[in-house]
Design a protein around this motif. Structure first.
Motif, PDB file in Angstrom:
ATOM      1  N   ALA A 130       0.815  -1.224   0.000  1.00 16.17           N
ATOM      2  CA  ALA A 130       0.000   0.000   0.000  1.00 16.17           C
ATOM      3  C   ALA A 130       0.842   1.265   0.000  1.00 16.17           C
ATOM      4  CB  ALA A 130      -0.936   0.003   1.208  1.00 16.17           C
ATOM      5  N   TYR A 131       1.816   1.329   0.857  1.00 14.58           N
ATOM      6  CA  TYR A 131       2.548   2.577   1.047  1.00 14.58           C
ATOM      7  C   TYR A 131       3.740   2.713   0.102  1.00 14.58           C
ATOM      8  CZ  TYR A 131       4.522   6.592   3.437  1.00 14.58           C
ATOM      9  OH  TYR A 131       4.997   7.840   3.731  1.00 14.58           O
ATOM     10  N   VAL A 132       4.485   1.635  -0.051  1.00  7.46           N
ATOM     11  CA  VAL A 132       5.684   1.692  -0.894  1.00  7.46           C
ATOM     12  C   VAL A 132       5.319   1.553  -2.373  1.00  7.46           C
ATOM     13  CG1 VAL A 132       7.913   0.612  -1.405  1.00  7.46           C
ATOM     14  CG2 VAL A 132       7.154   0.843   0.982  1.00  7.46           C
ATOM     15  N   LEU A 133       4.535   0.532  -2.713  1.00  7.82           N
ATOM     16  CA  LEU A 133       4.213   0.268  -4.121  1.00  7.82           C
ATOM     17  C   LEU A 133       2.919   0.931  -4.584  1.00  7.82           C
ATOM     18  CD1 LEU A 133       5.165  -3.519  -4.279  1.00  7.82           C
ATOM     19  CD2 LEU A 133       6.581  -1.543  -4.912  1.00  7.82           C
ATOM     20  N   ARG A 134       2.135   1.470  -3.659  1.00  7.10           N
ATOM     21  CA  ARG A 134       0.873   2.161  -3.968  1.00  7.10           C
ATOM     22  C   ARG A 134      -0.132   1.252  -4.684  1.00  7.10           C
ATOM     23  NH1 ARG A 134       1.254   6.044  -0.414  1.00  7.10           N
ATOM     24  NH2 ARG A 134       2.844   7.577  -0.831  1.00  7.10           N
ATOM     25  N   LYS A 135      -0.221   0.010  -4.220  1.00  8.35           N
ATOM     26  CA  LYS A 135      -1.171  -0.941  -4.786  1.00  8.35           C
ATOM     27  C   LYS A 135      -2.420  -0.995  -3.913  1.00  8.35           C
ATOM     28  CE  LYS A 135       2.411  -3.531  -7.016  1.00  8.35           C
ATOM     29  NZ  LYS A 135       2.681  -4.711  -7.763  1.00  8.35           N
ATOM     30  N   PRO A 136      -3.574  -1.249  -4.510  1.00  8.21           N
ATOM     31  CA  PRO A 136      -4.797  -1.368  -3.709  1.00  8.21           C
ATOM     32  C   PRO A 136      -4.731  -2.584  -2.789  1.00  8.21           C
ATOM     33  CG  PRO A 136      -5.300  -1.252  -6.066  1.00  8.21           C
ATOM     34  CD  PRO A 136      -3.825  -1.382  -5.941  1.00  8.21           C
ATOM     35  N   VAL A 137      -5.280  -2.409  -1.604  1.00  8.90           N
ATOM     36  CA  VAL A 137      -5.360  -3.481  -0.620  1.00  8.90           C
ATOM     37  C   VAL A 137      -6.821  -3.628  -0.207  1.00  8.90           C
ATOM     38  CG1 VAL A 137      -4.694  -4.235   1.696  1.00  8.90           C
ATOM     39  CG2 VAL A 137      -3.019  -3.044   0.239  1.00  8.90           C
ATOM     40  N   VAL A 138      -7.386  -4.793  -0.509  1.00  8.56           N
ATOM     41  CA  VAL A 138      -8.748  -5.108  -0.086  1.00  8.56           C
ATOM     42  C   VAL A 138      -8.620  -6.091   1.075  1.00  8.56           C
ATOM     43  CG1 VAL A 138     -10.961  -6.115  -0.749  1.00  8.56           C
ATOM     44  CG2 VAL A 138      -9.649  -4.751  -2.413  1.00  8.56           C
ATOM     45  N   ALA A 139      -9.171  -5.702   2.223  1.00  7.23           N
ATOM     46  CA  ALA A 139      -9.040  -6.522   3.430  1.00  7.23           C
ATOM     47  C   ALA A 139     -10.401  -6.955   3.926  1.00  7.23           C
ATOM     48  CB  ALA A 139      -8.329  -5.730   4.515  1.00  7.23           C
ATOM     49  N   PHE A 140     -10.397  -8.069   4.652  1.00 10.61           N
ATOM     50  CA  PHE A 140     -11.629  -8.487   5.312  1.00 10.61           C
ATOM     51  C   PHE A 140     -11.340  -8.817   6.758  1.00 10.61           C
ATOM     52  CE2 PHE A 140      -9.864 -12.396   3.613  1.00 10.61           C
ATOM     53  CZ  PHE A 140     -10.106 -13.349   4.603  1.00 10.61           C
ATOM     54  N   LYS A 141     -12.345  -8.538   7.581  1.00 14.04           N
ATOM     55  CA  LYS A 141     -12.292  -8.850   9.005  1.00 14.04           C
ATOM     56  C   LYS A 141     -13.716  -8.862   9.528  1.00 14.04           C
ATOM     57  CE  LYS A 141     -11.974  -4.168  10.856  1.00 14.04           C
ATOM     58  NZ  LYS A 141     -13.183  -4.182  11.680  1.00 14.04           N
ATOM     59  N   ALA A 142     -13.925  -9.581  10.609  1.00 12.92           N
ATOM     60  CA  ALA A 142     -15.239  -9.575  11.244  1.00 12.92           C
ATOM     61  C   ALA A 142     -15.513  -8.158  11.733  1.00 12.92           C
ATOM     62  CB  ALA A 142     -15.264 -10.565  12.407  1.00 12.92           C
ATOM     63  N   SER A 143     -16.735  -7.718  11.608  1.00 17.38           N
ATOM     64  CA  SER A 143     -17.062  -6.332  11.948  1.00 17.38           C
ATOM     65  C   SER A 143     -16.789  -6.005  13.409  1.00 17.38           C
ATOM     66  CB  SER A 143     -18.516  -6.023  11.595  1.00 17.38           C
ATOM     67  OG  SER A 143     -19.371  -6.898  12.299  1.00 17.38           O
ATOM     68  N   ALA A 144     -16.830  -6.988  14.290  1.00 19.27           N
ATOM     69  CA  ALA A 144     -16.582  -6.736  15.708  1.00 19.27           C
ATOM     70  C   ALA A 144     -15.087  -6.614  16.027  1.00 19.27           C
ATOM     71  CB  ALA A 144     -17.193  -7.845  16.549  1.00 19.27           C
ATOM     72  N   ASP A 145     -14.232  -7.060  15.122  1.00 21.36           N
ATOM     73  CA  ASP A 145     -12.787  -7.017  15.376  1.00 21.36           C
ATOM     74  C   ASP A 145     -12.263  -5.589  15.321  1.00 21.36           C
ATOM     75  OD1 ASP A 145     -12.717  -9.742  15.621  1.00 21.36           O
ATOM     76  OD2 ASP A 145     -11.753 -10.122  13.695  1.00 21.36           O
ATOM     77  N   THR A 146     -11.486  -5.234  16.316  1.00 17.61           N
ATOM     78  CA  THR A 146     -10.810  -3.942  16.333  1.00 17.61           C
ATOM     79  C   THR A 146      -9.451  -4.134  15.672  1.00 17.61           C
ATOM     80  OG1 THR A 146     -11.899  -3.386  18.403  1.00 17.61           O
ATOM     81  CG2 THR A 146      -9.962  -2.095  17.813  1.00 17.61           C
ATOM     82  N   ILE A 147      -9.085  -3.202  14.844  1.00 12.00           N
ATOM     83  CA  ILE A 147      -7.844  -3.344  14.084  1.00 12.00           C
ATOM     84  C   ILE A 147      -6.913  -2.192  14.416  1.00 12.00           C
ATOM     85  CG2 ILE A 147      -8.272  -2.113  11.916  1.00 12.00           C
ATOM     86  CD1 ILE A 147      -7.346  -5.775  12.122  1.00 12.00           C
ATOM     87  N   HIS A 148      -5.635  -2.423  14.304  1.00 10.12           N
ATOM     88  CA  HIS A 148      -4.644  -1.389  14.604  1.00 10.12           C
ATOM     89  C   HIS A 148      -4.807  -0.215  13.629  1.00 10.12           C
ATOM     90  CE1 HIS A 148      -0.785   0.587  15.139  1.00 10.12           C
ATOM     91  NE2 HIS A 148      -0.674  -0.089  16.272  1.00 10.12           N
ATOM     92  N   PRO A 149      -4.640   1.015  14.105  1.00  9.79           N
ATOM     93  CA  PRO A 149      -4.790   2.189  13.223  1.00  9.79           C
ATOM     94  C   PRO A 149      -3.866   2.183  12.005  1.00  9.79           C
ATOM     95  CG  PRO A 149      -4.739   2.868  15.514  1.00  9.79           C
ATOM     96  CD  PRO A 149      -4.425   1.399  15.494  1.00  9.79           C
ATOM     97  N   PHE A 150      -2.717   1.541  12.095  1.00  3.68           N
ATOM     98  CA  PHE A 150      -1.835   1.466  10.924  1.00  3.68           C
ATOM     99  C   PHE A 150      -2.528   0.726   9.790  1.00  3.68           C
ATOM    100  CE2 PHE A 150       2.422   1.768  13.430  1.00  3.68           C
ATOM    101  CZ  PHE A 150       2.158   3.092  13.709  1.00  3.68           C
TER     102      PHE A 150
END
Length: 138
Positions: free
Chosen positions: A93-113
């Protein structure tokens, strides 16, 4: 005509069962290949996480990411360490500027990074693959 893209499958492999590492990847591979897309699955390189092999695995994963058009990432279960996954998402995402599609359970809290690097969020692997097919391929 649908354009063929290459999708890298990022997500935990270390500290998880073989089923947890491969199960969602098998689903994603089937869905994406049905849409005539190329998938790069890092679990195709079997290893036992010995330190002496990790540098080589790291380099091969980076090469896969470079050769990919976008990244599909499993961020379910925040209790599982995701050191390699975090590196892959940052690099894509940051170095190569490629799209990142992610999935996670809606209740999961994810790191701000992760929040700042992921292009699109979905709740399941199926929905993430559908987004890739409808939004990034046609």
């Amino acid at each position: 005509m649908t354009k063929q893209r290459t999708i890298y499958l990022a997500g935990p492999m270390e500290h998880v069962s073989v089923e947890d590492a491969k199960g969602w990847r098998n689903i994603a591979t089937k869905l994406l290949q049905q849409a005539d897309q190329k998938v790069l699955d890092p679990t195709r390189r079997v290893h036992d996480f010995q330190a002496k092999y990790m540098k080589r695995i790291f380099e091969l994963d980076l090469r896969d990411i470079q050769e990919s058009d976008l990244i599909l990432v499993n961020l379910n279960n925040p209790a599982i360490a995701k050191h390699g996954t975090a590196m892959e998402v940052f690099y894509a995402a940051y170095v190569l500027r490629k799209p990142v599609v992610a999935f996670k359970a809606s209740a999961d809290t994810i790191h701000p990074f992760f929040e700042s690097l992921v292009t699109e969020w979905r709740s399941t692997v199926d929905k993430a693959c559908d987004t890739i097919i409808t939004e990034y391929i046609d």
